[in-house]
Design an enzyme around this catalytic site. Sequence first.
Site, PDB file in Angstrom:
ATOM      1  N   SER A   1     -18.099  31.389 -15.027  1.00 37.74           N
ATOM      2  CA  SER A   1     -18.988  30.231 -15.016  1.00 37.74           C
ATOM      3  C   SER A   1     -19.749  30.174 -13.699  1.00 37.74           C
ATOM      4  O   SER A   1     -20.905  29.730 -13.672  1.00 37.74           O
ATOM      5  CB  SER A   1     -18.194  28.938 -15.255  1.00 37.74           C
ATOM      6  OG  SER A   1     -17.145  28.806 -14.335  1.00 37.74           O
TER       7      SER A   1
ATOM      8  N   GLY B   1     -18.092  36.743  -4.347  1.00 36.03           N
ATOM      9  CA  GLY B   1     -18.237  37.890  -5.241  1.00 36.03           C
ATOM     10  C   GLY B   1     -18.998  37.534  -6.503  1.00 36.03           C
ATOM     11  O   GLY B   1     -19.804  38.330  -7.004  1.00 36.03           O
ATOM     12  N   ASP B   2     -18.763  36.340  -7.012  1.00 36.89           N
ATOM     13  CA  ASP B   2     -19.479  35.913  -8.215  1.00 36.89           C
ATOM     14  C   ASP B   2     -20.969  35.759  -7.912  1.00 36.89           C
ATOM     15  O   ASP B   2     -21.825  36.104  -8.734  1.00 36.89           O
ATOM     16  CB  ASP B   2     -18.905  34.587  -8.715  1.00 36.89           C
ATOM     17  CG  ASP B   2     -17.393  34.652  -8.878  1.00 36.89           C
ATOM     18  OD1 ASP B   2     -16.880  35.718  -9.288  1.00 36.89           O
ATOM     19  OD2 ASP B   2     -16.715  33.656  -8.575  1.00 36.89           O
TER      20      ASP B   2
END
Lengths: 335, 335, 335, 335, 335, 335
Positions: free
Chosen positions: C44, C276-277
């Site tokens: 998400s 990282g996302d």
Amino acid sequence: MEMNTAPTLDVISLGENMLRLSPPNHERISQTATLEMRFGGAESNVALALARLGLRAGWLSRLPDNALGQRVVAELNAQGVNTTGVRLAPGERLGTYFIEQGVAPRPNRMIYDRANSAFSNMRFADVALPLVDGARWLHITGITAALNEGCRNMALKLVEYAHAAGLTVSFDVNYRALLWSPAQAQNGLLPILKNVDILFCAHRDAMSIFGVSADPLFGVQDLLGLSGGHTCVLTTGEEGAVAISTKTTGTTKPMVDAIAVPGFKVSQVIDRVGAGDAFDAGFIAGQLRDLSLAESIRYGHACSALKITIPGDLALISADEVELLLAGGGAASLR
Amino acid sequence: MEMNTAPTLDVISLGENMLRLSPPNHERISQTATLEMRFGGAESNVALALARLGLRAGWLSRLPDNALGQRVVAELNAQGVNTTGVRLAPGERLGTYFIEQGVAPRPNRMIYDRANSAFSNMRFADVALPLVDGARWLHITGITAALNEGCRNMALKLVEYAHAAGLTVSFDVNYRALLWSPAQAQNGLLPILKNVDILFCAHRDAMSIFGVSADPLFGVQDLLGLSGGHTCVLTTGEEGAVAISTKTTGTTKPMVDAIAVPGFKVSQVIDRVGAGDAFDAGFIAGQLRDLSLAESIRYGHACSALKITIPGDLALISADEVELLLAGGGAASLR
Amino acid sequence: MEMNTAPTLDVISLGENMLRLSPPNHERISQTATLEMRFGGAESNVALALARLGLRAGWLSRLPDNALGQRVVAELNAQGVNTTGVRLAPGERLGTYFIEQGVAPRPNRMIYDRANSAFSNMRFADVALPLVDGARWLHITGITAALNEGCRNMALKLVEYAHAAGLTVSFDVNYRALLWSPAQAQNGLLPILKNVDILFCAHRDAMSIFGVSADPLFGVQDLLGLSGGHTCVLTTGEEGAVAISTKTTGTTKPMVDAIAVPGFKVSQVIDRVGAGDAFDAGFIAGQLRDLSLAESIRYGHACSALKITIPGDLALISADEVELLLAGGGAASLR
Amino acid sequence: MEMNTAPTLDVISLGENMLRLSPPNHERISQTATLEMRFGGAESNVALALARLGLRAGWLSRLPDNALGQRVVAELNAQGVNTTGVRLAPGERLGTYFIEQGVAPRPNRMIYDRANSAFSNMRFADVALPLVDGARWLHITGITAALNEGCRNMALKLVEYAHAAGLTVSFDVNYRALLWSPAQAQNGLLPILKNVDILFCAHRDAMSIFGVSADPLFGVQDLLGLSGGHTCVLTTGEEGAVAISTKTTGTTKPMVDAIAVPGFKVSQVIDRVGAGDAFDAGFIAGQLRDLSLAESIRYGHACSALKITIPGDLALISADEVELLLAGGGAASLR
Amino acid sequence: MEMNTAPTLDVISLGENMLRLSPPNHERISQTATLEMRFGGAESNVALALARLGLRAGWLSRLPDNALGQRVVAELNAQGVNTTGVRLAPGERLGTYFIEQGVAPRPNRMIYDRANSAFSNMRFADVALPLVDGARWLHITGITAALNEGCRNMALKLVEYAHAAGLTVSFDVNYRALLWSPAQAQNGLLPILKNVDILFCAHRDAMSIFGVSADPLFGVQDLLGLSGGHTCVLTTGEEGAVAISTKTTGTTKPMVDAIAVPGFKVSQVIDRVGAGDAFDAGFIAGQLRDLSLAESIRYGHACSALKITIPGDLALISADEVELLLAGGGAASLR
Amino acid sequence: MEMNTAPTLDVISLGENMLRLSPPNHERISQTATLEMRFGGAESNVALALARLGLRAGWLSRLPDNALGQRVVAELNAQGVNTTGVRLAPGERLGTYFIEQGVAPRPNRMIYDRANSAFSNMRFADVALPLVDGARWLHITGITAALNEGCRNMALKLVEYAHAAGLTVSFDVNYRALLWSPAQAQNGLLPILKNVDILFCAHRDAMSIFGVSADPLFGVQDLLGLSGGHTCVLTTGEEGAVAISTKTTGTTKPMVDAIAVPGFKVSQVIDRVGAGDAFDAGFIAGQLRDLSLAESIRYGHACSALKITIPGDLALISADEVELLLAGGGAASLR
């Protein structure tokens, strides 16, 4: 007679003060639930810092006559700034800005909402001249001149008035790209500079507005040549300043060459806003205490460095603290 | 074809949304260090409450294209309101108000700083008509009409457009004494009322603007006579409402006499702002669910009472909670 | 037909979102009185960052049908993520984690309480396939595969489905040592990798799970060989990434050698979670905007660096801000 | 000459100001993580309230010359109180009290830590007599007399001095059971009362200290008989006050009988501390504006009621707000 | 018999605990609205850290018998420190200090308000000797000796008593310039040092008080010569320590030369207060677990470094965390 | 021998403790940014209240061996509860509940997330029997019995064990509708009640579970008949309780008729959670101090009323405060 009852001040400044709203803890406006409410403005910041340093300082302005304007007055009264020259105007608004505090590489982000403020409608007739008459020094900045033609005229008339009345007049260019272009600034500021004794400017702004040399040691000379004054200080980033002065004080001869004075290193930026104002205040305090040009700049650097460690616009410092830092202390806490 | 792709909505509203800044814990602006940042506006509050109640709601407006305007959109998106009809305008400002929350006998104190907002420059050409076409119901209020002539014209054109397109049009007078006088309001609102099906008004405002009877049961009839619609609801303080409707629905005959419906008692006012908007939303939801006039009012009262127990403008409620309250529950917590 | 009405999306992701609770100001759980309530999950977070960057993003998941699950939906709706594919399950729980934010040498400390979450019971039958059909790109991560066999099967079926439907499929290994061992991860992930076009992995995880070379320039080639895709990106600490791509785009020839792209330096870590996302999202945005491999990585690095300066998991950034940073700006604030 | 330069004041007060530390939100000291930092003292509260009401007020005291003492000065400066008569003493301490705010049946709980404060060492020689000379009214309270013999002597000399100089002298008994016994208070206060024009006392304290009648209408006469003044006000709980005055003002004849004036009802107690001081200030303001005895008491009641709705000791009110309440308004907020 | 029922403790300490009040987020006292309420004292900090490290620790002190004193007891009880030897004295006060947390070049600023505290009136007769009898180790510091002669006598008697009873006695000079001069400290401490086994001192204090060599490797030998003990540790700034020990343990021969052990680098100072106490606790824990001198110092350094990353005086750490850091870990968080 | 070293306790309780997370200031989960972190559980609340009242109390439970479980232990240690019988289980979870605090007509809303907690896996073998042996009184509640069969068996065995060992056994039904049905509760509780001396139950629960009379004076007799004990207390809303006792104490004869004892009125509900537990603790304290039945109930009512004025589950009260309230005081604060 009114002039007789006006307090004698060391420094009087004139300018706008804004409501400053910032999310806490580096949050963004898109995520925060609260805003820290503070107040600040370049010229009132200078007055407040001078009062904290033990000088008698006053501030001239125009504010809305509501709880926000009254709060601004209270903040300055609290620190001993004379606010009897502040005009409260019913039905007007307080200029506002929002600031998101970044850490590199995220820049601070501002949203300015300052149009049509009570101050933007201030004119020379609103200036409490007895306070100017009773002062030794006037400080204003280019922000006032940038707001609109009416404010620019007020600034010009005031520096002329103060100059004629024998005050030392200092001026910080404080260029605001959101308010006017470099060309507009050049046009608007040149007449004012003719009445200024001491001029502060960021080197990068002096280049873009006045086309001074990219070498600060020459640039400061270029800028001094455009002003009617005797002293010019160019700030060169957080790290320092260069300056030149043709003033003869006592046995001090006028300088031929500009000097460069490095700043103090700050381990963590708590809040950079107001650092330049603290520098101006420190420099002015140094001059009023008859420090040399280099000492005055170092005094300004110390004020600026301490300011950067304090949340908000205001330099909540004391002369003791500045002197401790100048003496090389500051690392250890006394227990 | 664009109209085909517009989502089908139950209700569309149009109006301003403002930044709302309030000191926490009943503090005054003269003493607080922080402000709670919330957002609200009568018509967006109605849309949001309807979305929380399970209806498809949209909102039309004009906002600055900066972090504040985007935050308003996010707040409404979060609760499922369709915001595709919101215009974002670069360089404009968001209207702002400050609220000090009092407890009796200290009144709430507001400072409005809403002039020259992005919304105040919205005109009928900015209205996303496909969203109106796709809706069953339009809700607007007198605040839009009060802002300036351009907004008043937009409101008038929009109710005419929606009326012609077959939407039910509801209108809340929402009188704002800081924006216009009762006489101005009368002049400005009468043309709009001709295109309105359902009219909400506080009884005291109906008296001062339209000169209706001081007896609410007659006053509601007087006001209905001034509108082109079939239903009129007069709110009579926190305690309740009177209403009348000449609408024939199924086997329901038109009413001859007004009815009075008492409200719910709230043990402690957490935040009264938005209670009227929650009432409107509840009433509209009731009507869209084919409740009777009295049931719709009670549904509105329940929404309003719950709203008063929640901080901020927004009715962060659910249909379950409203129905639990209407069923007489609500006292005990389920464990 | 339902598929026709599904919005066309650029990217759809599937994964878990958890309640994130953290003491403020570097406090420990043993001393704090309050917890900051935030929400986040790798997939998400990617969808939200993509929406902030201006792409049409959707997210598939399963959440409890209570105030916590609804809040997750609201947080994603707020930023424009399509959540129509989120299933709300009554009576289930939201996975939770507690995080104490350290500064070196104190590490962040997590307490995971994620077993038996609503998402852990999601199966392929719960996936809203029309949203997948309407998208150009699918992004999932190894966390879903690590939860349990049912989730692993769902992940496998989904990448097969998407691959067959012509979507670009990206996959981030996102190894979680608290959920499975390297050997289990190898077994569980290899079948999935066969259907993946673009693969992200931390170099240290690629070594422990898949035994790739300790030299990242060779390791990235080793890992690409295990996948069925054309592109592989190995992140090598905060500082950068190496990548290789055999994709032929237009006149671009396939690469023979891996490239290394350094990251941006961050002056103070505000919150590393989600970096990282943000990188993945930036890389995907770059690819969707037809940037080169190196440019896409730099776009990802910029997103990641900005994320690290923002509290919480979410990359509350904009394309403007990313581009300003890529253009070398970012130091100064505009006034 | 120094006396000539002293500002002309309406009211001057003398007394202690303490650091006030309270857990937020009705928490107990045993559970809280933060303390709200405020400042207050009976006599400075009166001066501050008078300044807020538009009168020229000054305050005499002795404070430690550190950040805490300077903060007290700043708080009073902020609201326009003249603090030029405050002595700053290096190396001394600021009296402190902790307050847990209860709701019935839990009482407020205080911990006093006020021994050896800078003020407790103040003597008559420290009093800035020019400020007294320039004032019309002196207000002090029994707290100063209760601290120690030195302070009691200072209080006695000051009321004698002010009385001789023609100031109106008001005195609030403000009995503090933690500082002295009723018998000690009687002995300590009687000499002072001989020089007092206006006397305030809680009825229950007047009974225990001076043995006045349990019927307040007689008690107030008894107490007036013990003082050398013309007016006496007995407060009788939150609900009201009784008073008597033998003063002849213009055509007003002296009163024969005491009057009882009920107070205002407050819907929720936000903070009761300082309510009595606000009453005194309101009464004094009424007298200085030539209101009748009953009107002055009602003015005091209004100040007191508003104070109770504001967090902290300080009556951050305005004359407008008081007059709105006296006029029967206050319920609705202006929008 | 009472001695039989006393719990067996590893370490007992004696000293003062103070209320610590600090503005949040680097604010100054001149601007803050709240104070963080914490508690700390050198010797109780050591006891608490030892309890967190898994040792049985107790603390002897004297506190006011009010909510503040009880809170101190609760804080120590919470972490498992034995407080049965704490005396609660009605009507007395808790020593207090205010701390403004700076960042360089702004130093921390303290305001001490500790005179006449309950602890300053503690005497040897108040010491719970059975707890001393049941312990293996006694730790006290020079702060107690600095308070007044009575406390100094108590400290001297206690080290003599403990020494005679066979406890290991450790002593940290903890020089406080606000309490006494170097010459006073030398006079006051020398008799105590004769009964001390292990001596901690900051090198700069050892130079000013005892005139030891400016070379820490010699200075530590000089200082050991002044004590009656076998081990001496000189801390040399944040960076490390030098130490020497003549103790023979098992096959370990006495050292001839001092050793220097570097500390751990901390990326950001969250709160430096208590770092020295954490060092002492870590060193003591190392000694009790039979670590070598160098290992004990490294254990102390690890405790100190972790403490600096945690808000407040207290080392809320665990043996696991210390050992992870000693093993070279700590950078990454486990997920 | 282990039993000899177990401390002698007045009361031991056994039960679950949960993490309690609540939005501040009546906010909803849908809008809050922070959660207040507190801890509570019926039986630990009783133990803690008893410790605050001056009794020796212990608590038996099972918690996760992580920072959350350790925090629970610390909270109870802080207030002097013996926690040596608490088992810490690695890898398990702490039951959690979220509470939104409403004001009428908005009810409190809970989200329970307590399944699979460390406590739910506690069995009789985990009970520290020496602590039970050393106690005079055991208190448990129906919540433990409601969790699962294993816990129910533990509860049954424990009451049998304690009964046999001569302890007074008290039991509060504490019905939780989210955990079991009335019929399940009846089946599960009846065997336990046979071993209970003193039984507490809300009247409405006694009606639904055990079918007692709707007249509380008869209902309490009905319920006593179902238990094996001598005393039964039915609480009848906030307002009071009815009770009956057949116990012969000294010259006190057994009662024939039930008595009704009204409660204390609370002016504002700060936090109702834990009020019943505070009542139980007060009643138990009264019994242990040989108060009569009516006096014990009034003692319980006083504890409960004070608890309602304090945030959180915990009754942070003292015997002094309870006695002041019972003596009719409490209104005024001592200054």
